[in-house]
Design a protein around this motif. Structure first.
Motif, PDB file in Angstrom:
ATOM      1  N   GLY A 179      40.524  44.508  40.262  1.00 38.64           N
ATOM      2  CA  GLY A 179      39.470  44.080  41.177  1.00 38.64           C
ATOM      3  C   GLY A 179      39.448  42.572  41.351  1.00 38.64           C
ATOM      4  O   GLY A 179      39.276  42.067  42.464  1.00 38.64           O
ATOM      5  N   GLU A 180      39.637  41.856  40.245  1.00 40.97           N
ATOM      6  CA  GLU A 180      39.648  40.399  40.336  1.00 40.97           C
ATOM      7  C   GLU A 180      40.881  39.896  41.100  1.00 40.97           C
ATOM      8  O   GLU A 180      40.806  38.880  41.814  1.00 40.97           O
ATOM      9  CB  GLU A 180      39.612  39.800  38.935  1.00 40.97           C
ATOM     10  N   GLY A 181      42.000  40.607  40.969  1.00 46.17           N
ATOM     11  CA  GLY A 181      43.186  40.235  41.738  1.00 46.17           C
ATOM     12  C   GLY A 181      42.938  40.357  43.229  1.00 46.17           C
ATOM     13  O   GLY A 181      43.371  39.508  44.024  1.00 46.17           O
ATOM     14  N   LEU A 182      42.226  41.409  43.621  1.00 41.37           N
ATOM     15  CA  LEU A 182      41.829  41.586  45.018  1.00 41.37           C
ATOM     16  C   LEU A 182      40.987  40.406  45.487  1.00 41.37           C
ATOM     17  O   LEU A 182      41.247  39.815  46.544  1.00 41.37           O
ATOM     18  CB  LEU A 182      41.038  42.884  45.166  1.00 41.37           C
ATOM     19  N   ILE A 183      39.966  40.042  44.703  1.00 40.45           N
ATOM     20  CA  ILE A 183      39.074  38.936  45.090  1.00 40.45           C
ATOM     21  C   ILE A 183      39.862  37.628  45.189  1.00 40.45           C
ATOM     22  O   ILE A 183      39.679  36.843  46.139  1.00 40.45           O
ATOM     23  CB  ILE A 183      37.927  38.787  44.073  1.00 40.45           C
ATOM     24  N   ALA A 184      40.754  37.389  44.238  1.00 43.71           N
ATOM     25  CA  ALA A 184      41.543  36.152  44.249  1.00 43.71           C
ATOM     26  C   ALA A 184      42.401  36.070  45.508  1.00 43.71           C
ATOM     27  O   ALA A 184      42.519  34.995  46.124  1.00 43.71           O
ATOM     28  CB  ALA A 184      42.411  36.076  42.994  1.00 43.71           C
ATOM     29  N   ALA A 185      43.003  37.195  45.905  1.00 39.76           N
ATOM     30  CA  ALA A 185      43.833  37.198  47.112  1.00 39.76           C
ATOM     31  C   ALA A 185      43.008  36.951  48.361  1.00 39.76           C
ATOM     32  O   ALA A 185      43.419  36.212  49.264  1.00 39.76           O
ATOM     33  CB  ALA A 185      44.581  38.529  47.218  1.00 39.76           C
ATOM     34  N   ILE A 186      41.833  37.575  48.430  1.00 39.99           N
ATOM     35  CA  ILE A 186      40.941  37.341  49.576  1.00 39.99           C
ATOM     36  C   ILE A 186      40.520  35.874  49.631  1.00 39.99           C
ATOM     37  O   ILE A 186      40.513  35.247  50.691  1.00 39.99           O
ATOM     38  CB  ILE A 186      39.705  38.256  49.484  1.00 39.99           C
ATOM     39  N   SER A 187      40.184  35.307  48.463  1.00 37.36           N
ATOM     40  CA  SER A 187      39.744  33.909  48.414  1.00 37.36           C
ATOM     41  C   SER A 187      40.877  32.957  48.777  1.00 37.36           C
ATOM     42  O   SER A 187      40.675  31.972  49.499  1.00 37.36           O
ATOM     43  CB  SER A 187      39.209  33.587  47.017  1.00 37.36           C
ATOM     44  N   ALA A 188      42.084  33.238  48.287  1.00 38.48           N
ATOM     45  CA  ALA A 188      43.232  32.390  48.620  1.00 38.48           C
ATOM     46  C   ALA A 188      43.524  32.463  50.116  1.00 38.48           C
ATOM     47  O   ALA A 188      43.819  31.436  50.753  1.00 38.48           O
ATOM     48  CB  ALA A 188      44.451  32.822  47.807  1.00 38.48           C
ATOM     49  N   SER A 189      43.424  33.662  50.684  1.00 39.67           N
ATOM     50  CA  SER A 189      43.665  33.822  52.117  1.00 39.67           C
ATOM     51  C   SER A 189      42.623  33.074  52.939  1.00 39.67           C
ATOM     52  O   SER A 189      42.946  32.414  53.938  1.00 39.67           O
ATOM     53  CB  SER A 189      43.649  35.312  52.484  1.00 39.67           C
ATOM     54  N   ALA A 190      41.357  33.168  52.513  1.00 38.67           N
ATOM     55  CA  ALA A 190      40.289  32.456  53.210  1.00 38.67           C
ATOM     56  C   ALA A 190      40.496  30.940  53.107  1.00 38.67           C
ATOM     57  O   ALA A 190      40.244  30.197  54.077  1.00 38.67           O
ATOM     58  CB  ALA A 190      38.933  32.848  52.631  1.00 38.67           C
ATOM     59  N   TYR A 191      40.939  30.478  51.949  1.00 36.57           N
ATOM     60  CA  TYR A 191      41.213  29.047  51.744  1.00 36.57           C
ATOM     61  C   TYR A 191      42.316  28.582  52.702  1.00 36.57           C
ATOM     62  O   TYR A 191      42.195  27.527  53.335  1.00 36.57           O
ATOM     63  CB  TYR A 191      41.612  28.830  50.297  1.00 36.57           C
ATOM     64  N   LEU A 192      43.374  29.378  52.824  1.00 32.46           N
ATOM     65  CA  LEU A 192      44.476  29.036  53.723  1.00 32.46           C
ATOM     66  C   LEU A 192      44.018  29.023  55.174  1.00 32.46           C
ATOM     67  O   LEU A 192      44.389  28.126  55.942  1.00 32.46           O
ATOM     68  CB  LEU A 192      45.618  30.043  53.543  1.00 32.46           C
ATOM     69  N   ASP A 193      43.217  30.019  55.544  1.00 33.17           N
ATOM     70  CA  ASP A 193      42.730  30.084  56.922  1.00 33.17           C
ATOM     71  C   ASP A 193      41.837  28.882  57.250  1.00 33.17           C
ATOM     72  O   ASP A 193      41.877  28.342  58.362  1.00 33.17           O
ATOM     73  CB  ASP A 193      41.957  31.386  57.147  1.00 33.17           C
TER      74      ASP A 193
END
Length: 289
Positions: A268-282
Motif C-alpha cells: 500500500g505504501e508503495g502505491l502511495i509513493a508512486a502516486i506522490s512521485a508521479s504528482a511531483y513530476l507532473d
C-alpha cells in the motif's frame, strides 16, 4: 545519458507496488534489486493476511509478483545502489563506477538487520566506505581491511588488492573463498572501528589491525548511509502520509519507514509513493510551462 522519471530501490512488495503504479501512470521507471525479488518474502512459510491470497506461501506470493511485473514488461536491474545524491533537479544513483540519473527516487530498501559497528558511522568518509571499487584508488599503496558479508565482496577485494599494499579480508559468512594469494584472510569477529581524524584501527575479538581504510560490504546499507541528508527517526526513514521524505523528490515505502513490518502494508505504501512521485513530476512539468 537517459534520465528516468522514477528510480526505485528495492524489489520487495513496496518496491514492486511502486513500480507497477509508476508504470500505470506512464512514467519511465527503473527498478534496482534482486532478480529473485525479496528473500524475506520467499522465506515466509505461510502468509494469511495478504488480501486475496489464502494461506499462501512466500514462494507462491513471489511467483505472483513476478508474473505481475512480467505482464507489465517491468525489468529489474540486478545492481546494488551504493549511494544516492540529490543533484538539484535530479538524483544520481551510484552503482560502483556507473551513474544512473532519475528525476525522483523511491526508497523501498527494507530494514537493515545488521547494526553498524561502534565507530562505523562516525568515520564514514574518513576511512569507512561501502563501495570498494569506487574508492579503491584513494588507498593506493595503503593498508585496507574489507569486512565482507557475501561472495560478491570477494570480487571487490580482489580488485582493491591490486592497488593496496596490504589487504585484510574478514568474511562474515562460511564457504570457500576465491581470493588472490596476496590477500590475508582473518576469520575473527569485528568489534569496533577506531581512529582520530581518520580511521586508524579495526578492532577484532582476538586482535587489532592497523589500517588506513575499512570497507564494510553488506547485502544492503542503512538508508541514512545510502542517502546523505535523509532524516531518520527511530532508525527508520521519516515520511509523511504521502510517503515524502525530508528531501524533495525522494519518497520511501515499506519496512524502511517503520512498523508494522507487513507485506500488505508495504504494498500500500508503495502505491502511495508512486502516486506522490508521479504528482511531483507532473507539478515540475507544469512549472516549466
Amino acid at each position: 545519458m537517459e534520465r528516468y522519471d522514477i528510480g526505485i530501490i528495492g524489489t520487495g512488495p513496496a518496491g514492486l507496488s511502486a513500480a507497477i503504479n509508476g508504470k500505470i501512470r506512464n512514467k519511465n521507471i527503473i527498478v534496482f534489486g534482486h532478480e529473485d525479488l525479496s528473500a524475506k518474502v520467499t522465506r515466509a512459510e505461510k502468509i494469511n493476511n495478504y488480501l486475496g491470497f489464502i494461506n499462501v506461501s512466500g514462494n507462491e506470493l513471489k511467483d505472483s509478483f513476478q508474473e505481475h511485473i512480467r505482464s507489465m514488461n517491468i525489468e529489474i536491474v540486478p545492481e546494488r545502489i551504493n549511494n544516492v545524491y540529490a543533484m538539484g533537479d535530479y538524483f544520481a544513483l551510484m552503482v560502483n563506477d556507473v551513474i544512473y540519473e532519475v528525476k525522483t527516487v523511491i526508497l523501498a530498501t527494507g530494514i537493515e538487520y545488521t547494526r553498524p559497528f561502534p565507530g562505523e558511522e562516525e568515520y564514514i568518509g574518513r576511512g569507512v566506505g561501502y563501495c570498494a571499487t569506487c574508492d579503491a584508488p584513494l588507498y593506493k599503496g595503503k593498508t585496507v581491511a574489507i569486512i565482507g558479508y557475501n561472495k560478491e565482496a570477494e570480487e571487490e577485494a580482489n580488485y582493491v588488492s591490486e592497488l593496496a599494499s596490504k589487504l585484510y579480508y574478514i568474511p562474515m559468512y562460511s564457504g570457500d573463498l576465491k581470493l588472490v594469494p596476496s590477500i590475508e584472510v582473518i576469520k575473527d569477529k569485528p568489534m569496533k572501528i577506531e581512529g582520530e581524524d581518520r580511521v586508524t584501527h579495526l578492532v577484532l575479538k582476538n586482535q587489532k589491525l592497523s589500517v588506513d581504510g575499512i570497507f564494510v560490504l553488506r547485502d544492503s546499507i542503512s538508508p541514512g548511509q545510502l542517502v546523505p541528508g535523509l532524516r531518520i527517526e527511530d532508525n527508520h526513514i521519516a515520511v509523511d502520509r504521502l510517503m515524502s521524505t525530508s528531501i524533495p523528490g525522494c519518497f520511501a515505502a515499506g519496512d524502511c519507514v517503520g512498523k508494522p513490518y507487513q507485506y500488505i502494508k508495504a504494498a500500500g505504501e508503495g502505491l502511495i509513493a508512486a502516486i506522490s512521485a508521479s504528482a511531483y513530476l507532473d507539478k515540475l512539468k507544469r512549472e516549466k510551462l
